[in-house]
Design a protein around this motif. Structure first.
Motif, short mmCIF file in Angstrom:
data_model
loop_
_atom_site.label_atom_id
_atom_site.label_comp_id
_atom_site.label_asym_id
_atom_site.label_seq_id
_atom_site.Cartn_x
_atom_site.Cartn_y
_atom_site.Cartn_z
N ALA A 1 37.21 -6.35 24.90
CA ALA A 1 37.81 -5.21 25.59
C ALA A 1 39.24 -4.97 25.12
O ALA A 1 39.66 -3.82 24.89
N ALA A 2 40.01 -6.05 24.96
CA ALA A 2 41.40 -5.91 24.52
C ALA A 2 41.47 -5.32 23.11
O ALA A 2 42.33 -4.48 22.82
N LEU A 3 40.57 -5.74 22.24
CA LEU A 3 40.56 -5.22 20.88
C LEU A 3 40.21 -3.73 20.86
O LEU A 3 40.83 -2.95 20.13
N VAL A 4 39.22 -3.33 21.66
CA VAL A 4 38.85 -1.92 21.72
C VAL A 4 40.02 -1.08 22.21
O VAL A 4 40.36 -0.03 21.64
N GLY A 5 40.69 -1.55 23.27
CA GLY A 5 41.85 -0.81 23.79
C GLY A 5 42.99 -0.75 22.80
O GLY A 5 43.60 0.30 22.59
N ALA A 6 43.28 -1.89 22.15
CA ALA A 6 44.41 -1.95 21.23
C ALA A 6 44.18 -1.15 19.96
O ALA A 6 45.13 -0.61 19.38
N ILE A 7 42.93 -1.05 19.52
CA ILE A 7 42.63 -0.33 18.28
C ILE A 7 42.44 1.17 18.53
O ILE A 7 43.05 2.01 17.88
N LEU A 8 41.58 1.49 19.49
CA LEU A 8 41.24 2.91 19.71
C LEU A 8 42.27 3.63 20.57
O LEU A 8 42.49 4.83 20.39
N GLY A 9 42.88 2.93 21.53
CA GLY A 9 43.81 3.58 22.44
C GLY A 9 44.94 4.32 21.74
O GLY A 9 45.10 5.54 21.91
N PRO A 10 45.77 3.64 20.95
CA PRO A 10 46.88 4.33 20.28
C PRO A 10 46.41 5.43 19.33
O PRO A 10 47.06 6.48 19.21
N VAL A 11 45.29 5.20 18.64
CA VAL A 11 44.80 6.20 17.69
C VAL A 11 44.42 7.48 18.42
O VAL A 11 44.81 8.60 18.02
N ALA B 1 41.75 -0.01 27.55
CA ALA B 1 41.33 -1.41 27.65
C ALA B 1 40.60 -1.67 28.97
O ALA B 1 39.62 -2.44 29.01
N LEU B 2 41.04 -1.01 30.05
CA LEU B 2 40.35 -1.17 31.33
C LEU B 2 38.93 -0.61 31.26
O LEU B 2 37.98 -1.22 31.78
N LEU C 1 36.94 -3.01 29.26
CA LEU C 1 36.68 -4.21 30.04
C LEU C 1 35.56 -3.98 31.05
O LEU C 1 34.72 -4.86 31.28
N GLY C 2 35.54 -2.78 31.65
CA GLY C 2 34.44 -2.45 32.55
C GLY C 2 33.11 -2.51 31.83
O GLY C 2 32.12 -3.04 32.36
N GLY C 3 33.05 -1.98 30.61
CA GLY C 3 31.82 -2.04 29.83
C GLY C 3 31.47 -3.46 29.44
O GLY C 3 30.30 -3.88 29.50
N ALA C 4 32.48 -4.24 29.02
CA ALA C 4 32.23 -5.63 28.62
C ALA C 4 31.69 -6.46 29.78
O ALA C 4 30.75 -7.25 29.62
#
Length: 311
Positions: free
Chosen positions: A83-93, A219-220, A223-226
């Motif tokens: 979840a953290a990786l998805v948020g950190a990669i996709l969020g800023p982009v 990321a939240l 995390l819900g999906g994870a």
């Protein structure tokens, strides 16, 4: 009444337990959606795709660890890491490339742009994970089941759904409420949410706050999906159903409400679950019936406040 409870007591108990687990999963997505809206004032339809990608990524990481013969307990930190990786990669982009360009546009255009992003991310999921169901059963299987007393009966229930999912959701609620009210960073976010121009005039970097907040909200959702991935098989379209339910929670609670989102998620989660066990044909209708009934009485939501609009 007593005869009905005697005949349907176990079903009602299972419905309550399932409803609380479902509410915890929905809350994780809805609170991120609410947080993002509070700062950006953009209702991000693509938020559901972040939920789905978080679920797929958590399943893939867990299967990868299992295939390498690593300790099974690593599947739990794998959920958070994915979840953290998805948020950190996709969020800023997503925030910098897309949402920043439409944050001051008309709401209809914002919805169309985020819906287009949602459709693109749906195809990306199919390209990466295919269209066959993907399962992530290890976190559920490791913890096994526990016996939950319910009246004179005992309900065997999975420990993961009983403890882990609601526990993480509760920690998120308490932690987020504390962060927003008790820390300087949280007060900065509240300041940008309340009046972006005034916050900027005080030297606050509103653009940076916006990016970080969106990344955290993404990321939240992931995390819900994870956390939900061990309870169901991931298939194309899972993000669509989740974002619709999240919108129902947000509308019921009121835009920008954190604690309200938790209460609305419990209402909708319990309503759906009870309908599944007692009146299955109403399961699809219940969340939107609750939302409509609330909005008829309070158009701003249960906990929302009427805002003045600057002209």
């Amino acid at each position: 009444m007593m005869a009905w409870l005697s005949d349907n007591g176990l079903l009602l108990g299972l419905a309550v337990l399932d409803g609380l687990a479902s509410a915890a999963s929905i809350f994780m997505v809805a609170v991120g959606l609410n947080l993002v809206f509070g700062v950006l004032r953009v209702l991000n339809v693509a938020h559901g795709s972040l939920y789905a990608i978080g679920a797929y990524s958590a399943a893939s990481l867990t299967l990868f660890l299992s295939a390498r013969g690593l300790p099974a307990w690593l599947c739990y930190p794998a959920l958070v890491i994915a979840a953290a990786l998805v948020g950190a990669i996709l969020g800023p982009v997503i925030e910098r490339v897309l949402l920043k360009r439409v944050e001051r546009q008309e709401p209809v255009l914002q919805l169309l742009v985020t819906f287009a992003l949602f459709m693109i991310l749906e195809d990306v999921q199919k390209l990466i994970w295919g269209v066959q169901p993907v399962s992530n059963e290890m976190p559920m299987r490791l913890l096994g089941t526990v016996d939950v007393p319910f009246g004179a009966d005992v309900i065997p229930y999975t420990a993961y759904q009983l403890y882990v999912l609601p526990g993480v959701a509760l920690l998120t609620l308490v932690g987020l409420a504390w962060f927003m009210r008790r820390t300087l960073a949280g007060r900065v976010i509240v300041a940008v949410t309340t009046d972006r121009e005034a916050a900027t005039s005080q030297g606050i970097d509103a653009a940076k706050v916006t990016m970080l907040t969106f990344t955290f909200g993404a990321a939240l959702a992931a995390l819900g999906g994870a956390l939900a991935s061990p309870m169901t098989s991931m298939v194309p379209g899972v993000g669509a159903s989740t974002i619709v339910l999240s919108f129902a929670v947000v509308a019921t609670a009121g835009l920008g409400q954190i604690e309200g989102a938790a209460i609305a998620a419990v209402m909708i989660g319990l309503g759906r679950s009870i309908a599944v066990y007692l009146e299955p044909e109403l399961e699809v209708v219940i969340p939107y019936l609750i939302m409509v009934l609330v909005l008829l009485v309070r158009p701003q939501g249960l906990f929302g406040v009427t805002e003045t609009r600057r002209i």
